[in-house]
Design an enzyme around this catalytic site. Structure first.
Site, PDB file in Angstrom:
ATOM      1  N   HIS A 124       0.821  -1.219   0.000  1.00  0.00           N
ATOM      2  CA  HIS A 124       0.000   0.000   0.000  1.00  0.00           C
ATOM      3  C   HIS A 124       0.851   1.262   0.000  1.00  0.00           C
ATOM      4  O   HIS A 124       0.344   2.343  -0.317  1.00  0.00           O
ATOM      5  CB  HIS A 124      -0.971  -0.002   1.183  1.00  0.00           C
ATOM      6  CG  HIS A 124      -0.375   0.368   2.496  1.00  0.00           C
ATOM      7  ND1 HIS A 124      -0.053  -0.550   3.477  1.00  0.00           N
ATOM      8  CD2 HIS A 124      -0.055   1.579   3.019  1.00  0.00           C
ATOM      9  CE1 HIS A 124       0.434   0.082   4.532  1.00  0.00           C
ATOM     10  NE2 HIS A 124       0.447   1.372   4.277  1.00  0.00           N
ATOM     11  N   ASP A 141      -0.816  -7.423   1.523  1.00  0.00           N
ATOM     12  CA  ASP A 141      -0.124  -6.128   1.570  1.00  0.00           C
ATOM     13  C   ASP A 141       1.393  -6.310   1.666  1.00  0.00           C
ATOM     14  O   ASP A 141       2.019  -5.966   2.662  1.00  0.00           O
ATOM     15  CB  ASP A 141      -0.645  -5.318   2.766  1.00  0.00           C
ATOM     16  CG  ASP A 141      -0.187  -3.871   2.739  1.00  0.00           C
ATOM     17  OD1 ASP A 141       0.300  -3.425   1.681  1.00  0.00           O
ATOM     18  OD2 ASP A 141      -0.315  -3.187   3.769  1.00  0.00           O
ATOM     19  N   SER A 190       4.485   1.682   8.418  1.00  0.00           N
ATOM     20  CA  SER A 190       4.021   0.682   7.461  1.00  0.00           C
ATOM     21  C   SER A 190       5.198   0.101   6.684  1.00  0.00           C
ATOM     22  O   SER A 190       6.109   0.822   6.282  1.00  0.00           O
ATOM     23  CB  SER A 190       3.031   1.308   6.472  1.00  0.00           C
ATOM     24  OG  SER A 190       1.834   1.666   7.102  1.00  0.00           O
ATOM     25  N   GLY A 191       5.150  -1.201   6.463  1.00  0.00           N
ATOM     26  CA  GLY A 191       6.220  -1.871   5.726  1.00  0.00           C
ATOM     27  C   GLY A 191       7.357  -2.327   6.597  1.00  0.00           C
ATOM     28  O   GLY A 191       8.227  -3.082   6.150  1.00  0.00           O
TER      29      GLY A 191
END
Length: 261
Positions: A77, A111, A206-207
């Site tokens: 994302h 994701d 995120s990630g």
């Protein structure tokens, strides 16, 4: 349910089992952070040698995880809003190798995205990959694992000046579905954190990795990629991570997949 594959990597490009997942020798931080990320603390410099800062035009976009000398695993994302060059502090990153049909931007199922560095990184005490799961077994609920990143110190707040870290327990699927709703949590996701709130990943994380220490080898193994959450550190709303799993069907061909089931 058949496996959902988010990335493929020749096994020859992975680190040997004995060289991955070793934390660096912590060094004192010279920079004083502006605050603490949702109950976390400042990580000693070099403590997480597989942590990557994925940047766009020099600004923090997401976290990432070094899984081989040339490969970074992150969240799909992070790349939905635009295209272009993505930067590691030492390398240019090409657009991610993700399968758009596998990632659902509405549900965040699958994701995961895989980035290939233009120039392989030489291992050092502060640069080394994390281990990937070597079998189908996963840590049980309640296992303490670690998250880290430069993300916001609180919801809608500023990013951290240094790497922040926090220990969070894994939650059962039943507990996670009860907290967030069974329709929001797919089979590719799991939760970690405290239902009481206060400790969590946040924007910009995120990630990044959720890694657990193997009790036998004491190496850190990547089991999750920071994906999404309802706010940051709110009571009853734990963080959600994309599951990183091992698919034995690919090993005869000499390839390893990160599969989201």
């Amino acid at each position: 349910m058949p496996s959902r594959r988010a990335g493929r990597l020749p096994s020859s490009r992975l680190c040997s089992p004995g060289s991955c997942g070793r934390r660096g020798v912590p060094q004192a931080n010279a920079t004083v952070p502006r605050g603490r990320i949702m109950g976390g603390s400042v990580a000693p410099r070099g403590a997480w040698p597989w942590l990557v800062s994925v940047r766009l035009h020099g600004e923090l976009m997401c976290g990432g995880v070094l899984v081989g000398s040339s490969w970074v695993l992150t969240a799909a994302h992070c790349f939905e809003a635009g295209t272009g060059k993505y930067h590691h502090p030492c390398n240019r990153l090409p657009p991610p190798r993700q399968e758009p049909e596998r990632f659902n931007p509405k549900t965040f199922h699958g994701d995961l995205a895989l980035l290939e560095l233009a120039v392989p990184l030489a291992p050092s005490p502060t640069v080394s990959p994390v281990c990937l799961p070597s079998g189908p077994a996963e840590p049980s609920p309640g296992t303490p694992c670690y998250i880290a990143g430069w993300g916001s110190l609180y919801e809608e707040g500023p990013a951290a000046d240094v790497v922040m870290e926090a220990q969070v327990p894994l939650l059962s699927q039943e507990t996670c579905r009860g907290a967030l709703g069974k329709d929001l949590l797919t089979s590719a996701m799991f939760c970690a954190g405290y239902l009481s709130g206060g400790i969590d990943s946040c924007q910009g994380d995120s990630g990044g990795p959720l890694a657990c220490e193997d009790p036998t080898s004491h190496h850190f193994v990547l089991y999750g990629i920071t994906s999404w959450g309802d706010g940051c550190g709110e009571r009853g709303k734990p963080g959600v991570y994309t599951r990183v799993t091992w698919d034995p069907r690919d090993h005869p061909g000499g390839e390893t997949w990160w599969a989201t089931r």
